[in-house]
Design a protein around this motif. Structure first.
Motif, short mmCIF file in Angstrom:
data_model
loop_
_atom_site.label_atom_id
_atom_site.label_comp_id
_atom_site.label_asym_id
_atom_site.label_seq_id
_atom_site.Cartn_x
_atom_site.Cartn_y
_atom_site.Cartn_z
N ARG A 10 90.58 78.89 28.98
CA ARG A 10 89.95 78.03 27.97
C ARG A 10 90.94 76.99 27.47
NH1 ARG A 10 88.63 82.37 23.46
NH2 ARG A 10 88.85 83.91 25.06
N THR B 59 87.12 78.59 21.52
CA THR B 59 86.54 79.92 21.74
C THR B 59 85.64 79.94 22.97
OG1 THR B 59 84.69 79.40 20.26
CG2 THR B 59 86.59 80.55 19.30
N THR B 60 85.21 78.76 23.40
CA THR B 60 84.35 78.67 24.58
C THR B 60 85.21 78.76 25.84
OG1 THR B 60 82.80 77.28 23.38
CG2 THR B 60 82.65 77.26 25.78
N GLU C 151 89.99 84.98 31.55
CA GLU C 151 89.31 83.83 30.95
C GLU C 151 90.29 82.68 30.81
OE1 GLU C 151 86.10 86.11 28.07
OE2 GLU C 151 87.83 85.12 27.16
N GLY D 88 85.66 85.78 25.07
CA GLY D 88 85.29 84.46 24.60
C GLY D 88 83.82 84.19 24.89
N ASP D 89 83.33 83.08 24.43
CA ASP D 89 81.93 82.70 24.64
C ASP D 89 81.72 82.25 26.09
OD1 ASP D 89 79.34 81.79 24.54
OD2 ASP D 89 79.73 80.16 23.13
N ARG D 90 80.98 83.05 26.84
CA ARG D 90 80.70 82.76 28.26
C ARG D 90 79.23 82.37 28.46
NH1 ARG D 90 83.46 87.88 31.41
NH2 ARG D 90 85.45 87.88 30.32
N THR D 91 78.54 82.03 27.40
CA THR D 91 77.11 81.79 27.42
C THR D 91 76.65 80.84 28.52
OG1 THR D 91 77.08 82.13 25.03
CG2 THR D 91 75.14 81.11 26.01
N ASN D 92 77.31 79.72 28.67
CA ASN D 92 76.84 78.70 29.61
C ASN D 92 77.49 78.80 31.00
OD1 ASN D 92 75.05 77.50 27.76
ND2 ASN D 92 76.77 76.46 26.79
#
Length: 165
Positions: free
Chosen positions: A68, A73-74, A66, A138-142
């Motif tokens: 970033r 956190t994104t 990841e 981490g935030d992988r939402t998008n």
């Protein structure tokens, strides 16, 4: 007996080869993204050792890196190496340009002060390896995942590189 030793030797060599090529791919990606200094300071031997142990027992499903912005956190981008067991060619193959291509695909979002983290995707029954524990991603939402292609292969296993951005 010699046939058995040959198979074991080939398997060990393939695991070491894939581990080394995965670590090298991540270093090449980080260099393309302007993270050469943090990449040089990272303990890549530790990454390779863990990959080899888990490839040998068949518990490694993949390795993720990841990227970033520092303190965020994104996740800006994620590079995922999926492991495929079985089959594979009798010869060793590695495509270093595949890693650089993946990095170029996310270069437009990679700016400012960035950091990275490495995660291993393993089966729950894996052998414990010092320095590696399960932790939150981490935030992988998008992020949207895209295939890049085969990264490396050897007898009995191969790896596929994907990126998300």
């Amino acid at each position: 007996m010699s046939g058995t030793r040959s198979v074991v030797g080939t398997s060990t060599r393939t695991e070491a080869f894939l581990a080394g090529k995965t670590a090298y791919a991540f270093q090449a990606i980080l260099s393309e993204l302007g993270l050469s200094r943090p990449a040089l300071d990272y303990d890549w031997d530790d990454v390779e050792d863990a990959i080899q142990v888990w490839l040998a027992e068949g518990s490694l499903n993949g390795v993720d890196m990841e990227v970033r912005r520092r303190g965020a956190t994104t996740v800006l981008a994620c590079f995922e190496v999926d492991i495929v067991y079985g089959g594979g060619m009798a010869t060793m193959r590695h495509d270093a340009e595949t890693a650089r291509l993946a990095a170029r695909k996310v270069a437009d979002v990679a700016c400012g002060e960035m950091t990275f983290r490495i995660f291993m995707r393993t089966a729950s029954w894996r052998t414990p390896v010092d320095g590696w524990s399960r932790g939150p991603h981490g935030d992988r939402t998008n992020l949207r995942r895209r295939a890049v292609g085969e990264l490396a292969r050897g007898p009995g296993m191969s790896s596929q590189l994907n990126y998300s951005r």
